[in-house]
Design an enzyme around this catalytic site. Structure first.
Site, PDB file in Angstrom:
ATOM      1  N   SER A 131      19.248  14.181   5.544  1.00 31.26           N
ATOM      2  CA  SER A 131      19.448  12.777   5.206  1.00 31.26           C
ATOM      3  C   SER A 131      20.643  12.244   5.995  1.00 31.26           C
ATOM      4  CB  SER A 131      19.704  12.624   3.707  1.00 31.26           C
ATOM      5  OG  SER A 131      18.652  13.180   2.951  1.00 31.26           O
ATOM      6  N   ASP A 147      16.225  11.611  -3.657  1.00 27.93           N
ATOM      7  CA  ASP A 147      16.309  12.339  -2.388  1.00 27.93           C
ATOM      8  C   ASP A 147      15.232  13.420  -2.282  1.00 27.93           C
ATOM      9  OD1 ASP A 147      17.551  12.624   0.119  1.00 27.93           O
ATOM     10  OD2 ASP A 147      18.743  14.320  -0.567  1.00 27.93           O
ATOM     11  N   GLN A 164      15.826   5.200   3.064  1.00 19.99           N
ATOM     12  CA  GLN A 164      16.607   6.292   3.646  1.00 19.99           C
ATOM     13  C   GLN A 164      16.175   6.522   5.088  1.00 19.99           C
ATOM     14  OE1 GLN A 164      16.256  10.901   3.102  1.00 19.99           O
ATOM     15  NE2 GLN A 164      17.656  10.192   1.494  1.00 19.99           N
TER      16      GLN A 164
END
Length: 302
Positions: free
Chosen positions: A244, A220, A294
């Protein structure tokens, strides 16, 4: 909250801006969830996060919770997650595991992270017993060796205006291969790929699931920089806010997260205040070890 978890949360705060084995050990402690009931676990956050919990931490902790209900001979091969609400770093997160299926080859788990009585995160993970099969993989791009590149701290010494970024504790050693996005902003360059070398900044225990969870944590980081770099903007420097939205990871081959791996990311699309980012992880010997996708919320102010 256990004494160990309390120490980890406080320790990451007092280690702000630091790295190395002590900070990595605190990350390992944060991933060592407290079991409070069958299929229910509790995790904490470092108090240095004043606004919301880091998404990689929630994903890593949820995967730990799932993995602790699965036989060790079954290895996680994929996870799919949604970030539903911002996490509150001041209180623990309760992870509730649903044992969806235990088949002959595959095991499926669903995990929901809960705070204030509401879901903040949902993850599905699939585990498989080791089986032989077809083998092929993309080749790693040609890049300089990580030891030849400046550390993150060395890079940031040139940018006193970004003291907030510099002050965060860093359990992950990051070496930029391509120019960092704060360097290319406003230059008119359209940076198609972001490439960084990463590794846990110290030595991890020999527990395979822990290495997978540390890579999940690291996945991430820098990923949503890819759509921003395509447009020459960067987070607070250009009034960009984001978060996110969802996160998917596929684990292809065994690896150690405390050895160098290349994180090669790009953004195929951005629209509707959302940006899509894809990434590939390569071990230092060129082995493709994982793939990530993502989508993130990206809002650019005036």
């Amino acid at each position: 909250m256990t004494d160990l978890a309390k120490g980890a949360a406080a320790g990451l705060e007092t280690s702000a801006g630091a790295g190395g084995q002590p900070v990595l050990d605190l990350l390992v402690d944060l991933l060592d969830l407290e079991k409070i009931e069958e299929n229910i676990f509790r995790g904490v956050s470092p108090v240095h996060s004043p606004v919301r919990v880091f998404g990689g931490q929630v994903a890593g902790q949820a995967l730990v919770a799932a993995g602790r209900t699965v036989p060790s001979e079954r290895k996680v091969h994929s996870l799919h997650a949604y970030f539903i609400r911002p996490g509150d770093p001041s209180i623990p997160i309760v992870y509730e595991v649903d044992r969806i299926r235990d088949g002959r080859s595959f095991t499926t788990r669903r995990v929901v992270g809960v705070q204030h009585g509401k879901a903040i995160f949902a993850l599905s993970a699939s585990f498989q017993k080791v089986e032989p099969g077809l083998e092929h993989a993309d080749e790693m791009p040609e890049v300089p060796a990580p030891e030849t590149l400046p550390t993150f701290t060395e890079r940031m010494r040139q940018f006193p205006d970004m003291a907030g970024l510099q002050s965060r504790p860093r359990p992950i050693d990051i070496r930029y291969v391509t120019d960092p996005p704060w360097l290319t902003r406003g230059t008119g360059e359209h940076v198609v790929r972001n490439q960084v070398w990463m590794r846990a900044d110290g030595r991890l225990p020999d527990e395979e699931l822990l290495h997978v969870c540390v890579l999940t944590y690291a996945s991430d980081m820098t990923l949503l920089d890819s759509p921003l770099a395509r447009h020459g903007v960067y987070w607070d420097l250009d009034h960009v806010t984001g978060a996110s939205l969802d996160h998917a990871l596929w684990f292809h081959r065994p690896f150690r997260a405390d050895e160098w791996f290349l994180y090669d990311t790009a953004s195929p699309s951005a629209s509707g205040a959302r940006g899509l980012a894809t990434g590939r992880f390569f071990a230092a010997d060129g082995t493709l070890i994982a793939t990530v996708v993502q989508e993130g919320l990206l809002r650019v102010g005036p």
